[in-house]
Design a protein around this motif. Structure first.
Motif, PDB file in Angstrom:
ATOM      1  N   PRO B 188       0.806  -1.229   0.000  1.00 35.64           N
ATOM      2  CA  PRO B 188       0.000   0.000   0.000  1.00 35.64           C
ATOM      3  C   PRO B 188       0.837   1.276   0.000  1.00 35.64           C
ATOM      4  CG  PRO B 188      -0.851  -1.522   1.607  1.00 35.64           C
ATOM      5  CD  PRO B 188       0.406  -2.119   1.091  1.00 35.64           C
ATOM      6  N   THR B 254      -7.363  -3.708   2.067  1.00 39.32           N
ATOM      7  CA  THR B 254      -6.071  -3.472   2.702  1.00 39.32           C
ATOM      8  C   THR B 254      -5.007  -3.101   1.670  1.00 39.32           C
ATOM      9  OG1 THR B 254      -5.597  -5.819   2.611  1.00 39.32           O
ATOM     10  CG2 THR B 254      -6.542  -4.987   4.649  1.00 39.32           C
ATOM     11  N   LYS B 257      -6.065  -0.142  -0.977  1.00 43.51           N
ATOM     12  CA  LYS B 257      -6.719   1.016  -0.371  1.00 43.51           C
ATOM     13  C   LYS B 257      -6.334   2.321  -1.064  1.00 43.51           C
ATOM     14  CE  LYS B 257      -7.088   2.792   4.279  1.00 43.51           C
ATOM     15  NZ  LYS B 257      -6.582   2.554   5.629  1.00 43.51           N
TER      16      LYS B 257
END
Lengths: 104, 470
Positions: B188, B254, B257
Motif C-alpha cells: 500500500p 487493505t 486502499k
C-alpha cells in the motif's frame, strides 16, 4: 558491449502476452489453445526476471516467482491434457467447435 | 514456537491430515465399501469443522507470508461448514460411484488451497493458494468421466481459469515491476496510482472477476454448472466463490486502499452489469442448474454493492451474505442433487407438480428460493438488506435503485419455479424421492441456518465486530 535496455525486454514480453491471448481466442484446436496459454504465462516469466534483474537486484522475489509459475503451469497443463484426452474419448475430436452442446 | 505453528496453521493442517488418511486407505489393501468410506469421510469433515472453533490465535508466520486473525478463522469455518454440507449431500450420488476417495481427495486439496489463499499475505502465497484451489476443481468437474457434458464443462473451466490466471499473473508482474515488493504489508505504501499501476490493478481485478464470475467474465459459469455433477456444482457456487469473495474484499480493503477511487467506479459499473445481465439470462433458462447459475451471477452483483461501501459494514455484510448463501444455495442444490441422482431430471418443467409427490422437498426448495429472492422472514432478506445498506453509505442512490429493481426482476423467475412446484398440474410428476440420513441432516442444517442466521441478530453483530473497513 552495451546493455539491452529494459524497455526492449518489456516490449517482447508484452507482445508475447498478447500473441498468446490472440492465439487463445482464434485457435480451435484445444492443444493449440493450451500452448497459447503457456505463451501468456511465459511472457509473465520474462517480465518477472527482467524486473528483478534491472530494477530490484538486491533480492530475488521475481526469480522465485518465476520458478513457481513454471511448476504450476506444468501442473495445469497436465490436468488440462487429461481432460482433453477424456473429452476426445467421448467426442472423437479435440476441436472446440465440436464441444458446444451447452450454449446460452 | 512449534506450538504456535500447529495452532496458527490448524485450518490448513487438518485437511492435509484427512487427505493423507484417505490416501492411505486408497493405496492400502483394505477393501472398504463405499458406505463406510463415505461415513468415515463425513465424520472426519465434521471433526475438521468442530476443531476450527477451538484454540485460535492471531499471528503471522514464514516471514509475513502467512497470517491469520479472528475474521479469517471465521471465514475458514464458514468454508468448512460449506464443504461438510456438500459432502453430506454428495452421498446420494457417490453411493454407487467407483471413485469415492478421489472425490474427497480433490475436494480437500481444493479446500486447502482456499485456506492458504485466504491466509496469504504475499502475492506469491496468494497465487499458489489460488491455483491449488482451482486446478482440482477442473478435475472434479470432469468427475462423471463417461458423460459428454461433464468433460465439456471441465474443458471450459480449465481453459477459462488458465486464461484468468494468465491475466492475474501479468497484473502481478507489473505490480512487482512498479513497486519491487510482493508483500501485502509493503504494497500500500508504494502504490501511487500511476498509469502502469492502474493497468496492473485492472488485470488483477479481471483475474478475480473471472473467479467470482462477474459479468464480462461470467461466460464459463452456466456451462460448467450445467455440465458438472451436482455436488461439484454446489461446491463451485458456494464454497469456491465464497473463498474468492473473502479474499477479494480483504485485498481491496487493505492492499489496494490507495486506489480506492479507481476500484469504486469499477465495482459500480460491474455490479450494475452483473445484476442486470445475470437476471435477464436467468429469465430464459429451462434447466434448473443453469437458472441457479445465472441467479448466482446476479447475487454476485449484490455482493459487489456491499463491498463498494468500503466500510466496516462492507466487509461484514459480504461475509454475512456468504454465510447465508451457504445455507440457502446448498438447500436449493441439495434438492436438485437428490432429484438428479435418482431420476436424472434437471429441467424446470420436470418440477411441475413436485409438491404432490414430494411435499417435504418442495417446501425446502421453496424456502430456499424465497431466501434467494430476499423475502423477509428468511436470512436472504437480511443478507441483501445489509449489503445494500453498506452500499448506500456512499450515497450513490442510482446503484441502490438499480439493485432494488433487479430484486423485483429476480422475484419473477424464483416465483415461477415455486409456481411450478406447487400449482402446476403434471401427468407424470417426479416420483417419490427417498433420501437417507445424510441428506436429511444436510437439509436440517440448511433450514435451521436459513431461519436462525436471519432472526438471531448476534450472528451479524459478531461478524461486524470482527470486520474492519476504512
Amino acid at each position: 558491449m552495451s546493455e539491452i535496455p529494459l524497455t526492449h525486454i518489456l516490449f517482447v514480453s508484452t507482445a508475447l502476452f498478447f500473441i498468446g491471448m490472440y492465439g487463445l481466442f482464434t485457435r480451435r484446436n484445444m492443444i493449440t489453445m493450451l500452448m497459447a496459454v503457456e505463451l501468456m504465462l511465459n511472457s509473465v516469466n520474462i517480465n518477472f526476471v527482467a524486473f528483478n534483474k534491472y530494477l530490484f537486484p538486491e533480492n530475488l522475489d521475481g526469480v522465485f516467482f518465476t520458478i513457481f509459475i513454471i511448476t504450476i503451469a506444468a501442473a495445469e497443463a497436465a490436468v488440462a491434457i487429461a481432460i482433453i484426452i477424456n473429452l476426445y474419448r467421448s467426442h472423437h475430436s479435440i476441436d472446440v467447435e465440436d464441444a458446444t452442446e451447452m450454449k446460452w | 514456537m512449534l506450538n504456535d505453528f500447529f495452532i496458527l496453521m490448524k485450518f490448513e493442517l487438518l485437511p492435509a491430515v484427512i487427505f493423507f488418511v484417505l490416501l492411505f486407505i486408497k493405496v492400502g489393501t483394505a477393501e472398504l465399501s463405499n458406505a463406510s468410506i463415505i461415513r468415515l469421510a463425513n465424520i472426519l469433515l465434521f471433526i475438521n469443522l468442530v476443531a476450527g472453533f477451538f484454540y485460535n490465535k492471531d499471528g503471522g508466520m514464514f516471514g509475513d507470508m502467512f497470517h491469520t486473525n479472528a475474521l479469517i478463522v471465521l471465514q475458514k469455518s464458514i468454508l468448512n461448514l460449506g464443504i461438510f454440507i456438500v459432502s453430506l449431500q454428495a452421498e446420494a450420488w457417490l453411493r454407487t460411484h467407483k471413485h469415492v476417495i478421489e472425490f474427497y481427495l480433490l475436494l480437500l486439496s481444493s479446500l486447502m488451497g482456499m485456506f492458504f489463499m485466504i491466509s496469504g499475505a504475499n502475492l506469491l502465497m496468494f497465487y499458489l493458494g489460488l491455483e491449488l484451489a482451482t486446478i482440482p476443481l477442473a478435475a472434479l468437474a470432469n468427475f462423471d468421466l463417461e458423460k459428454r457434458k461433464s468433460s465439456e464443462a471441465a474443458m471450459k473451466l480449465i481453459m477459462s481459469s488458465a486464461f484468468s490466471s494468465g491475466l492475474l499473473l501479468f497484473g502481478i508482474s507489473l505490480m512487482y515491476g512498479t513497486t519491487g515488493t510482493l508483500g501485502f504489508a509493503q504494497l500500500p505504501a508504494l502504490l501511487n496510482g500511476s498509469n502502469l499501476q492502474v493497468f496492473a490493478f485492472v488485470l488483477l481485478f479481471a483475474g478475480f472477476a473471472f473467479k467470482i464470475s462477474v459479468v464480462p467474465f461470467h461466460l464459463w459459469t452456466a456451462d460448467v454448472y450445467e455440465g458438472a455433477p451436482v455436488p461439484v456444482t454446489s461446491f463451485l457456487s458456494v464454497v469456491s466463490k465464497g473463498a474468492f469473495i473473502f479474499v477479494f474484499a480483504s485485498v481491496l480493503y487493505t492492499v489496494f486502499k490507495p486506489l480506492a477511487d479507481t476500484w469504486y467506479h469499477m465495482l459500480f459499473l460491474l455490479s450494475v452489469l452483473t445484476m442486470v445481465i445475470g437476471n435477464l439470462f436467468a429469465l430464459r433458462q429451462q434447466n434448473i442448474k443453469r437458472m441457479l447459475a445465472f441467479s448466482s451471477i446476479a447475487q454476485m452483483g449484490f455482493i459487489l454493492i456491499g463491498i463498494s461501501g468500503s466500510s466496516q459494514a462492507g466487509t461484514a455484510s459480504a461475509v454475512y451474505f456468504v454465510l447465508v448463501y451457504v445455507f440457502t444455495n446448498l438447500a436449493a442444490f441439495g434438492v436438485v442433487a437428490l432429484v438428479s441422482a435418482q431420476t436424472g431430471k434437471e429441467d424446470i418443467t420436470d418440477y411441475k407438480g413436485f409438491h404432490a409427490t414430494n411435499p417435504v422437498l418442495a417446501w425446502v426448495l421453496a424456502i430456499a428460493l424465497f431466501s434467494l429472492a430476499g423475502v423477509p422472514p428468511t436470512a436472504g432478506f437480511f443478507g441483501k438488506f445489509f449489503l445494500i445498506m453498506a452500499g448506500a453509505a456512499k450515497q450513490n442512490y442510482w446503484l441502490i435503485t438499480i439493485a432494488a429493481l433487479n430484486m423485483i426482476v429476480s422475484l419473477y423467475y424464483y416465483l415461477n419455479l415455486v409456481k411450478a412446484l406447487f400449482m402446476d398440474a403434471n401427468a407424470s410428476p417426479v416420483p417419490k424421492i427417498t433420501f437417507g440420513v445424510y441428506a436429511k441432516l444436510a437439509i436440517v442444517i440448511c433450514i435451521a441456518g436459513m431461519v436462525l442466521s436471519g432472526l438471531a441478530s448476534v450472528v451479524y453483530e459478531y461478524i461486524y465486530n470482527l470486520s474492519t473497513g476504512f
